[in-house]
Design a protein around this motif. Structure first.
Motif, short mmCIF file in Angstrom:
data_model
loop_
_atom_site.label_atom_id
_atom_site.label_comp_id
_atom_site.label_asym_id
_atom_site.label_seq_id
_atom_site.Cartn_x
_atom_site.Cartn_y
_atom_site.Cartn_z
N TYR A 202 -1.19 -6.68 2.13
CA TYR A 202 -2.37 -6.95 1.30
C TYR A 202 -2.56 -6.30 0.15
O TYR A 202 -3.49 -5.95 0.02
N GLU A 203 -1.54 -6.17 -0.67
CA GLU A 203 -1.62 -5.62 -1.95
C GLU A 203 -1.08 -6.68 -2.95
O GLU A 203 -0.32 -6.43 -3.82
N GLU A 204 -1.97 -7.83 -3.02
CA GLU A 204 -1.24 -8.88 -4.04
C GLU A 204 -2.56 -9.34 -4.88
O GLU A 204 -3.55 -8.90 -4.76
N HIS A 462 -3.61 2.90 5.27
CA HIS A 462 -2.80 2.67 4.15
C HIS A 462 -1.56 1.80 4.18
O HIS A 462 -0.89 1.66 5.20
N GLY A 463 -1.39 0.67 3.04
CA GLY A 463 0.01 0.12 3.22
C GLY A 463 -0.05 -0.81 4.72
O GLY A 463 0.71 -0.75 5.53
N CYS A 464 -1.09 -1.47 4.77
CA CYS A 464 -1.65 -2.04 6.13
C CYS A 464 -2.30 -3.40 6.10
O CYS A 464 -2.55 -4.02 5.09
N SER A 480 -9.37 1.12 5.29
CA SER A 480 -8.12 0.70 5.12
C SER A 480 -8.03 0.38 3.56
O SER A 480 -8.82 -0.05 2.87
N GLU A 481 -6.65 0.57 3.21
CA GLU A 481 -6.45 0.07 1.59
C GLU A 481 -6.37 -1.60 1.90
O GLU A 481 -7.45 -1.88 1.47
N ALA A 482 -5.44 -2.02 2.08
CA ALA A 482 -5.34 -3.52 2.18
C ALA A 482 -5.98 -4.28 0.67
O ALA A 482 -6.93 -4.97 1.01
N SER A 486 -5.99 1.74 -6.39
CA SER A 486 -5.93 2.61 -7.56
C SER A 486 -4.65 3.15 -7.94
O SER A 486 -4.46 3.54 -9.15
N GLU A 487 -3.89 3.31 -6.89
CA GLU A 487 -2.36 3.73 -7.37
C GLU A 487 -1.90 2.82 -8.32
O GLU A 487 -0.83 3.26 -9.18
N ASN A 488 -2.04 1.41 -8.34
CA ASN A 488 -1.60 0.61 -9.28
C ASN A 488 -2.27 0.91 -10.82
O ASN A 488 -1.36 0.71 -11.84
CA CA Z 1 -0.45 1.33 -0.86
#
Ligand code: CA
Length: 675
Positions: A202-204, A462-464, A480-482, A486-488
């Motif tokens: 879910y990081e798109e 995270h990464g979830c 959750s991150e999803a 901010s890391e991006n």
């Molecule tokens: Ca992540």
């Protein structure tokens, strides 16, 4: 609830016709034709349920043995004729269905939340349960709960004979939208791609205002939640809630002109192809709820509580969990900072800010070690701060090299680790890198949460996957991150430039349905430890401060760094010290997804009205803020500075008139705060 008995009407017509007209052979032929026509439509059963205010209307209807539904709001079509049903081990419930019964109920529920956008919720809905049987005569009940701006629906099955469980292979459930609809969607990624093959996570990137017919980036459809603009008629947000170990996480497949968006199960290739992508649950049992939030404006979408309205706590909290703020070295100091000395600086930073937590990220097992983590935890507690520790979710879930490994995937090891954490006063975990949405991964989330509660530990993932009602179902679940977080902003200048877009998108979709760990209000102006090198931050200081209010998570990250204490003006530090993270009330004021947002959140007696401007132009707004009428408030705003890339921030006291009318200005990529 209304019912339309086509069958009964039809029989009446035939009887009348036969009594008055059976005189000639011709008329007999005509009568049999009429019977033939009527038998075609004999089983068409239409049922209607309306919201308590009567504006939101759900209609179910069967045609040729297939079941459909529509959703209308204030006379306007929101979901046009869309399929219901599924294919299962108890037979096909997507066709050859026969109507059996309908029953209605009123749902009235008051509940209290500790950790989301609203603390006290009154949920009022009208419920309709429509039951159909399949060819094997096995019943399926579709339940619709219709409140003033939300539809929630699910399928339920009873135990019958030897059938004590059901396997679901495929859902026919679909969402067909009117043709003028445009979409605000985030694509599902290909499986087993990205960092150490950890996707989907879910990081798109969201694409705003795309045509209904647009193909998704990977051809894998889209992840929940899904935002739609129904032309000038309004908005719809589609998601799901109540998913736990008894169902996979679902998404919508790519648009199909005939069907619309069909519910899709996880991809077979997720988790390296291990584990089924079907669903199975014991009987009696139900699928998760699918939710459709609709409105003529975006207000019902930003304010919706439907993810929590239709679920209940699965267990009692083992202790009174504490919300708060955390500092986090990893965002800018990265992997090398998981050592004792760096982490001690963050304990001191949290203590100086009055924050409750420090998150020690991955690799602490190597760089600090367990004994010194215990020492760090003692030091933190002496300063009124508690540690949260990062864990890799694996086992077999991923190949990510960061440790600690193999502590979270099996109950025995997990409980041993959690007992150790409890013994040294660690209060939270962040578990990273989960393997997709299959049912066995949903089981892992549930098991981690349930075990953690036994040891007084709160959980961030995270990464979830998207959390689906979990703030209410699991009392020690935080967020959750999803999200493309901010890391991006740290990783690439492209994402740093898009931060404004992201944070004005999520109040209308991702963060509207669930807590979101964005991973921090960033006050460093450059994405480096020296705060001079690498690419810059594109948002203003007040934008970041306001984002701490806009981004909702009950333990929220304020990603400030020790150097910021000397660099930031005192009024910014003071504001960040006082940032609340839990809300009694949330109100949408103004905005458009990806462009700007103005929202008001109440913490106790204090209202925070904040705005973010993601556009490249200053924005002057005339707002009607009745929650502030007659009050004296602090106004944080900015003015352009020709000598700097960033505007200058100011704070001044201002009195709001009785009519609540306020003029505010937001600089490009800037914001404002009234508190
Ligand atoms: Ca992540």
């Amino acid at each position: 609830m209304y019912k339309f008995h086509y069958l009964r009407t039809c029989k009446f017509a035939i009887t009348n016709y036969l009594s008055y007209s059976m005189k000639t052979t011709n008329k007999l032929i005509a009568a049999s034709l009429l019977i033939a026509v009527c038998s075609q439509m004999a089983w068409a059963e239409k049922n209607v349920v309306k919201s308590p205010d009567g504006k939101l209307v759900v209609t179910t209807e069967d045609t040729d043995g297939k079941l459909f539904y529509t959703v209308d709001y204030n006379g306007k079509k929101m979901i046009i004729k869309s399929r219901l049903g599924l294919e299962s081990s108890l037979g096909d419930f997507s066709q050859n269905l026969k109507y059996e019964t309908v029953a209605t109920d009123k749902i009235s529920k008051h509940y209290v939340m500790r950790s989301t956008k609203a603390s006290a919720v009154d949920y009022e809905a009208n419920q309709m349960n429509v039951t159909y049987v399949n060819e094997k005569k096995i019943p399926m009940t579709v339940t619709f709960n219709v409140s003033n701006n939300d539809v929630a629906f699910r399928y339920s099955f009873r135990q019958q004979g030897d059938n004590r469980h059901i396997i679901i292979y495929k859902e026919a459930t679909a969402f067909q939208l009117p043709e003028q609809t445009t979409t605000f969607l985030s694509p599902q990624s290909d499986p087993m791609i990205g960092w150490k093959r950890t996707k989907p996570s879910y990081e798109e990137e969201y694409t705003p205002n795309a045509p209904l017919t647009a193909k998704s980036k990977y051809g894998r459809g889209y992840t929940f939640p899904c935002l739609f603009r129904i032309g000038n008629d309004g908005w719809a947000l589609i998601s799901e809630t109540g998913t736990r170990s008894s169902y996979p996480g679902c998404r919508i497949a790519d648009y199909d002109k005939e069907k619309g968006y069909e519910i899709a199960f996880p991809m077979k290739e997720e988790c390296d192809g291990i584990g089924s992508n079907n669903a199975v649950f014991a009987l009696p049992g139900s699928t998760p709820w699918r939710t459709i939030t609709v409105g003529e404006t975006l207000k019902p979408i930003v304010e919706t509580t439907i993810p929590y309205d239709v679920v209940d706590p699965l267990y009692e909290p083992s202790e009174q969990y504490k919300s708060g703020r955390y500092t986090w070295s990893w965002l800018i100091w990265q992997d090398n900072s998981a050592n004792y000395n760096d982490q001690k600086q963050f304990v001191d930073l949290s203590a100086a800010m009055g924050y409750e937590y420090v998150l020690v990220d991955g690799l602490w097992d190597d760089q600090t070690g367990r004994e010194r983590i215990a020492e760090l935890s003692r030091y933190a507690q002496s300063k009124g701060v508690h540690l949260m520790l990062w864990y890799n979710s694996n086992g077999t879930e991923n190949d990510a090299p960061q440790g600690p490994h193999n502590c979270m995937d099996k109950s025995i090891e997990r409980k041993k680790e959690m007992a150790w954490m409890k013994s040294i006063g660690v209060k939270g975990i962040k578990v990273d890198f989960f393997g997709g949405d299959k049912q066995h991964t949903m089981q892992l989330y549930e098991d981690i949460l349930s075990d953690a509660n036994d040891y007084g530990i709160q959980c961030i993932f995270h990464g979830c996957t998207l959390p689906r009602g979990w703030e209410r179902m699991f009392p020690n679940y935080v967020s959750s991150e999803a999200v493309l977080a901010s890391e991006n902003v740290f990783f690439t200048e492209h994402h740093a430039k898009k931060e404004g877009f992201e944070l004005t998108m999520h109040p209308f979709c991702r963060n509207a349905v669930a807590s979101m760990d964005w991973g921090g209000t960033i006050m460093n102006r450059y994405m480096s430890r020296d705060n001079k090198s690498r690419h810059r931050r594109y948002t203003s200081d007040v934008f970041e401060m306001a984002a701490a209010i806009v981004n909702q998570a009950s333990i929220n990250c304020i990603a400030i760094y020790p150097n910021n204490l000397n660099e930031l003006p005192q009024h910014e530090i003071d504001f960040l010290k006082g940032v609340p993270t839990t809300w009694d009330e949330t109100r949408f004021i103004d905005g458009y997804p990806g462009k700007y947002v103005v929202m008001a959140r109440r913490h106790g007696a204090d209202w925070y009205v904040v705005g973010l401007n993601a556009t490249e132009k200053p924005m002057n707004l005339n707002l009607n803020l009745n929650m502030l009428s007659g009050k004296s408030v602090s106004y944080y705003y900015e003015t352009p500075d020709k000598k700097s890339l960033w505007p200058v921030s100011h704070v001044k006291n201002t009195n709001i008139g009785k009519n609540g009318k306020v003029k505010v200005v937001m600089q490009p990529n800037g914001g404002f705060i009234l508190k």
